[in-house]
Enzyme design. Structure first.
Site, PDB file in Angstrom:
ATOM      1  N   ASP A 185     -13.328  39.810 -49.349  1.00 40.56           N
ATOM      2  CA  ASP A 185     -12.709  40.181 -47.914  1.00 40.56           C
ATOM      3  C   ASP A 185     -11.256  40.200 -48.421  1.00 40.56           C
ATOM      4  OD1 ASP A 185     -13.832  40.503 -44.683  1.00 40.56           O
ATOM      5  OD2 ASP A 185     -12.012  39.330 -44.394  1.00 40.56           O
ATOM      6  N   GLU A 269     -15.834  45.412 -49.320  1.00 35.19           N
ATOM      7  CA  GLU A 269     -16.425  45.834 -48.235  1.00 35.19           C
ATOM      8  C   GLU A 269     -15.788  47.620 -48.940  1.00 35.19           C
ATOM      9  OE1 GLU A 269     -15.280  44.027 -44.207  1.00 35.19           O
ATOM     10  OE2 GLU A 269     -13.698  43.657 -45.365  1.00 35.19           O
ATOM     11  N   CYS A 355     -21.282  30.187 -34.164  1.00 37.02           N
ATOM     12  CA  CYS A 355     -22.091  30.910 -34.046  1.00 37.02           C
ATOM     13  C   CYS A 355     -23.231  30.366 -33.178  1.00 37.02           C
ATOM     14  CB  CYS A 355     -23.151  30.804 -35.124  1.00 37.02           C
ATOM     15  SG  CYS A 355     -24.946  31.357 -34.137  1.00 37.02           S
ATOM     16  N   CYS A 358     -26.540  29.214 -33.890  1.00 38.76           N
ATOM     17  CA  CYS A 358     -27.194  28.016 -34.657  1.00 38.76           C
ATOM     18  C   CYS A 358     -25.867  26.369 -34.417  1.00 38.76           C
ATOM     19  CB  CYS A 358     -27.267  28.179 -35.916  1.00 38.76           C
ATOM     20  SG  CYS A 358     -26.822  28.835 -36.434  1.00 38.76           S
ATOM     21  N   ASP A 365     -12.966  34.462 -42.106  1.00 42.20           N
ATOM     22  CA  ASP A 365     -12.385  35.377 -42.934  1.00 42.20           C
ATOM     23  C   ASP A 365     -13.806  34.583 -44.305  1.00 42.20           C
ATOM     24  OD1 ASP A 365     -11.066  36.977 -42.112  1.00 42.20           O
ATOM     25  OD2 ASP A 365      -9.175  36.182 -42.238  1.00 42.20           O
TER      26      ASP A 365
END
Length: 401
Positions: A185, A269, A355, A358, A365
């Site tokens: 990334d 990417e 998140c 969860c 990154d």
């Protein structure tokens, strides 16, 4: 397997040879600009664009014209290569890979190419290179040139002349020495973050010299144009720009070499850097928003060299027997790698990922790199039986080192 490779060397020409090289570069620039102006005139008149063969017929007339007799002093093949460069620029524009072709400016990236290997002689033992209409030119022999010479491109940068020698040779099909897969990334705060949690710090070559560049630009602006002091100030400014570019290129080569040697599969990417770095200024009727902030972001993106990093990774992975796999970049840093929940709220800040479903937490990154690797492995599993995927392991890209 056929491998194309180019090696760049600094030339040490005599005064007469340097004068001729400036003349050849100027002739190629004139041919390029004249052909571009002609194409624009034909477009404005509603006529069809001339192809490479049509422009070559006009080139013969230009070389024999009484108004431009000096064009005949330059090698005809080099002038034809300038027309090929223009044709390639149009192809890249229509394919949306580059902007519309622009006129070349004197003293900015002057170059010319010798495409016929029959007129080129490379004597590595004597560190000299024979080029048409130039004779033997000395060069700094810093590395051996492997393979058969195909063409030579001569260019000027920072007041020095360089020769890029492209060769072709047959090599055995490479086998990957590593077996691991990694996701990469790219970013600004961190140049590259890997899915194993490690990262590569950015160099920020331009940012380090930005204030110094501004100071020398102000000094140059106070000089009378084209005076001796103005030329001296311009040479100092060009030297800084050359140092910035060389430092960035060295950094990218080292980073891409480290990743390609240690991994068999690299997923990145599929970023459209040209679109990401577009200006937000807008027009008078519809002015843009946050123009200053977007300009700073564009400068930071271009300072990283993401496009060059991907190009180097592509051919280095092929040379080592590995594979580079671009994957869609949509929501890679907003998707939870544990529960696959996608939400904008998952990314609390630029660096923190948490998140909301969860509770998984990590650096944003690192999360992006993990998702990039997962997407790449899924794409590879779905297309493993495809002949295009198998071919991509065997067809390396052309490289410039």
């Amino acid at each position: 397997m056929r491998r194309l490779q180019a090696s760049k060397f600094e030339l040490m020409p005599t005064g007469e040879q340097a004068r001729k090289m400036r003349q050849f570069g100027g002739a190629c620039r004139f041919v390029y600009n004249k052909a571009l102006a002609l194409q624009q005139e034909r477009y404005a008149a509603g006529q069809k664009k001339l192809g490479y063969s049509g422009l070559c017929k006009l080139l013969t007339g230009w070389r024999n014209s009484a108004q431009t007799p000096w064009l005949a002093d330059a090698p005809v093949h080099s002038s034809q290569q300038a027309l090929k460069d223009l044709e390639r620029a149009y192809v890249n524009f229509f394919a949306k890979r580059a902007a519309f072709p622009r006129f070349k400016r004197k003293g900015s990236s002057d170059s010319f190419r010798f495409p016929d290997p029959k007129g080129i002689k490379l004597e590595q033992g004597n560190s000299r290179l024979f080029l048409p209409k130039l004779g033997y030119v000395r060069y700094r022999n810093s590395r051996p040139v492997l393979g058969e010479v195909r063409n030579v491109t001569v260019s000027q940068s920072g007041g020095k002349w360089f020769a890029s020698i492209q060769t072709q040779r047959e090599v055995d099909m490479p086998l990957p020495t590593a077996t691991s897969a990694i996701g990469v990334d790219v970013g600004i705060a961190r140049f590259a973050t890997l899915s194993d949690g490690s990262n590569i710090a950015p160099l920020n070559s331009f940012k380090k010299h930005e204030k110094r560049l501004a100071r020398y630009q102000r000094r140059m602006a106070r000089k009378k144009n084209f005076s001796r002091n103005w030329k001296k100030a311009k040479a100092r400014l060009q030297k800084i720009h050359t140092d910035v570019a060389n430092a960035r290129r060295d950094f990218l080569h080292k980073a891409s070499a480290t990743i390609s040697k240690n991994h068999a599969l690299v997923c990145i990417e599929d970023l459209q850097v040209l679109n990401m770095s577009k200006s937000a200024r807008g027009t008078i009727e519809a002015p843009g928003k946050n123009v200053r902030a977007k300009a700073g972001l564009n400068k930071a993106i271009l300072d990283q060299g993401w496009g060059e990093f991907r190009r180097q990774l592509e051919y280095k992975m092929a040379w080592s027997g590995g594979m580079l796999l671009p994957v869609p970049a949509h929501n890679t840093s907003r998707t939870c790698p544990c529960c696959a929940h996608v939400a904008k709220e998952n990314r609390k800040t630029q660096a923190r990922f948490a998140c909301v479903s969860c509770g998984y937490e990590n650096h944003a990154d690192v999360v992006g790199a993990i998702n990039i690797l997962e997407r790449g492995q899924r794409l590879l599993a779905c297309a493993d039986s495809s002949p295009e995927v198998r071919a991509s392991w065997q067809e390396p890209a052309e490289a410039t080192t």
